[in-house]
Design a protein around this motif. Structure first.
Motif, PDB file in Angstrom:
ATOM      1  N   HIS A 123       1.128   4.108  -2.994  1.00  8.97           N
ATOM      2  CA  HIS A 123       0.795   5.502  -2.717  1.00  8.97           C
ATOM      3  C   HIS A 123       2.034   6.409  -2.715  1.00  8.97           C
ATOM      4  O   HIS A 123       1.966   7.564  -2.294  1.00  8.97           O
ATOM      5  CB  HIS A 123       0.065   5.620  -1.370  1.00  8.97           C
ATOM      6  CG  HIS A 123      -1.348   5.133  -1.423  1.00  8.97           C
ATOM      7  ND1 HIS A 123      -1.672   3.787  -1.537  1.00  8.97           N
ATOM      8  CD2 HIS A 123      -2.540   5.809  -1.409  1.00  8.97           C
ATOM      9  CE1 HIS A 123      -2.993   3.664  -1.558  1.00  8.97           C
ATOM     10  NE2 HIS A 123      -3.538   4.866  -1.503  1.00  8.97           N
ATOM     11  N   ASP A 162       4.729   6.570  -0.948  1.00 12.69           N
ATOM     12  CA  ASP A 162       5.156   7.094   0.349  1.00 12.69           C
ATOM     13  C   ASP A 162       6.663   7.343   0.318  1.00 12.69           C
ATOM     14  O   ASP A 162       7.440   6.419   0.058  1.00 12.69           O
ATOM     15  CB  ASP A 162       4.808   6.078   1.445  1.00 12.69           C
ATOM     16  CG  ASP A 162       5.126   6.587   2.838  1.00 12.69           C
ATOM     17  OD1 ASP A 162       5.554   7.749   2.978  1.00 12.69           O
ATOM     18  OD2 ASP A 162       4.962   5.809   3.805  1.00 12.69           O
ATOM     19  N   VAL A 173       1.246  10.342   3.669  1.00 14.42           N
ATOM     20  CA  VAL A 173       0.324  10.161   2.544  1.00 14.42           C
ATOM     21  C   VAL A 173      -0.977   9.507   3.004  1.00 14.42           C
ATOM     22  O   VAL A 173      -0.968   8.487   3.693  1.00 14.42           O
ATOM     23  CB  VAL A 173       0.983   9.321   1.428  1.00 14.42           C
ATOM     24  CG1 VAL A 173       2.167  10.059   0.821  1.00 14.42           C
ATOM     25  CG2 VAL A 173       1.427   7.957   1.944  1.00 14.42           C
ATOM     26  N   ASP A 174      -2.075  10.127   2.677  1.00 13.24           N
ATOM     27  CA  ASP A 174      -3.422   9.573   2.871  1.00 13.24           C
ATOM     28  C   ASP A 174      -3.557   8.824   4.199  1.00 13.24           C
ATOM     29  O   ASP A 174      -3.746   7.606   4.239  1.00 13.24           O
ATOM     30  CB  ASP A 174      -3.776   8.648   1.706  1.00 13.24           C
ATOM     31  CG  ASP A 174      -5.284   8.485   1.545  1.00 13.24           C
ATOM     32  OD1 ASP A 174      -6.023   8.766   2.510  1.00 13.24           O
ATOM     33  OD2 ASP A 174      -5.715   8.070   0.458  1.00 13.24           O
ATOM     34  N   ASP A 191      -6.680   6.476   4.759  1.00 12.67           N
ATOM     35  CA  ASP A 191      -6.671   5.215   4.014  1.00 12.67           C
ATOM     36  C   ASP A 191      -5.548   4.305   4.504  1.00 12.67           C
ATOM     37  O   ASP A 191      -5.692   3.075   4.510  1.00 12.67           O
ATOM     38  CB  ASP A 191      -6.518   5.482   2.517  1.00 12.67           C
ATOM     39  CG  ASP A 191      -6.835   4.253   1.682  1.00 12.67           C
ATOM     40  OD1 ASP A 191      -7.893   3.632   1.923  1.00 12.67           O
ATOM     41  OD2 ASP A 191      -6.028   3.898   0.799  1.00 12.67           O
ATOM     42  N   ASP A 192      -4.442   4.913   4.922  1.00 14.05           N
ATOM     43  CA  ASP A 192      -3.343   4.146   5.523  1.00 14.05           C
ATOM     44  C   ASP A 192      -3.861   3.384   6.738  1.00 14.05           C
ATOM     45  O   ASP A 192      -3.627   2.180   6.898  1.00 14.05           O
ATOM     46  CB  ASP A 192      -2.215   5.099   5.925  1.00 14.05           C
ATOM     47  CG  ASP A 192      -0.985   4.384   6.474  1.00 14.05           C
ATOM     48  OD1 ASP A 192      -0.959   3.147   6.493  1.00 14.05           O
ATOM     49  OD2 ASP A 192      -0.055   5.089   6.900  1.00 14.05           O
ATOM     50  N   TRP A 223       0.846  -1.205   0.000  1.00  9.23           N
ATOM     51  CA  TRP A 223       0.000   0.000   0.000  1.00  9.23           C
ATOM     52  C   TRP A 223       0.877   1.250   0.000  1.00  9.23           C
ATOM     53  O   TRP A 223       0.627   2.197  -0.771  1.00  9.23           O
ATOM     54  CB  TRP A 223      -0.907   0.000   1.237  1.00  9.23           C
ATOM     55  CG  TRP A 223      -1.810   1.200   1.315  1.00  9.23           C
ATOM     56  CD1 TRP A 223      -3.111   1.280   0.891  1.00  9.23           C
ATOM     57  CD2 TRP A 223      -1.472   2.505   1.828  1.00  9.23           C
ATOM     58  NE1 TRP A 223      -3.599   2.554   1.100  1.00  9.23           N
ATOM     59  CE2 TRP A 223      -2.624   3.325   1.677  1.00  9.23           C
ATOM     60  CE3 TRP A 223      -0.327   3.050   2.390  1.00  9.23           C
ATOM     61  CZ2 TRP A 223      -2.645   4.665   2.077  1.00  9.23           C
ATOM     62  CZ3 TRP A 223      -0.345   4.392   2.787  1.00  9.23           C
ATOM     63  CH2 TRP A 223      -1.493   5.181   2.631  1.00  9.23           C
TER      64      TRP A 223
END
Length: 241
Positions: A55, A57, A91-92, A95-96, A51
């Motif tokens: 994304h 990261d 990042v996000d 959602d993480d 993930w």
């Protein structure tokens, strides 16, 4: 051409976020495995690293398994070598968290989230910040008596001096706890590759200070207790973008 190169470099610098520089902060996360769920945890953690990759990261994530001591079998991961502000720009985050709770959380219990700051002036090397982790790291936590930080730091400055003349000594990296545990507290990470590395260098802090009575007294008076563990680096459970 030199003028164009300078302009290009300045453009990249201005386009980068203000926190995108090397820093001295280390965020650690400690997990205890649910009994019998180590395989599920590791499979889920790999998917969670995917993930982060998907994304984009920019943060480094190291992973270790603790191999001895009271926390034998625990998993530790860490983001190292960024300024404090980097964690304000993850990042996000929502959602993480959702992905983590789906893939990892069912198989482990969070046990701590200590944050440290690197003490470069006392360290003889910074393998994690340089993205060159050792196969094993010998980790010692020093719990100090209140108000003893100046004396402890005088002692570890003497340790730094003693190590400077020893070519066989592995990298010694010092951190001071900022938040997430009892303070004052310091952490020493000594790079190891295998058990043979102890044959080459086995000296602890007291041994390194044996020839300096004042520094040894500072160290003995400052330290209330200490614990030492071996952490094995898990390359397959790490991400170095």
């Amino acid at each position: 051409m030199p003028h164009r190169s300078l302009v290009f470099a300045l453009t990249l610098l201005l386009a980068s976020p203000a926190w995108a520089v090397q820093g001295n902060v280390a965020h650690f996360f400690v997990y205890r495995m649910v009994p019998g769920a180590t395989t599920q945890f590791e499979d889920g953690y790999r998917r969670h690293l995917d993930w982060h990759k998907a994304h984009h990261d920019p943060l480094v994530w190291y992973g270790w398994t603790i191999e001895d001591g009271e926390r034998d079998g625990y998993f530790v991961d860490a983001n190292v070598g960024e300024p404090f502000a980097a964690f304000d720009h993850r990042v996000d985050v929502a959602d993480d968290g959702t992905d983590f709770h789906a893939t990892v959380a069912p198989y482990a219990t969070p046990m701590g989230r200590p944050t440290y700051v690197l003490l470069r002036n006392f360290s003889t090397g910074t393998p994690l910040e340089n993205r060159k982790p050792s196969a094993v790291v010998q980790v010692t936590h020093f719990h100090l008596r209140p108000g003893m930080e100046p004396r402890f730091e005088r002692a570890i400055q003497a340790v730094h001096k003693a190590l400077a003349g020893n070519a066989a000594a592995p990298a010694h990296t010092w951190y001071r706890l900022v938040t997430g545990g009892d303070t004052p507290q310091y952490m020493l990470m000594v790079s190891r590759e295998d058990w043979a590395s102890y044959d080459r260098f086995e000296q602890d802090i007291a041994a390194l200070l044996a020839g300096d009575e004042a520094a040894l007294r500072d160290f003995a008076d400052a330290v209330q207790s200490s614990t030492t563990e071996s952490w094995r680096y898990r390359q397959e459970l790490s991400r170095l973008p």
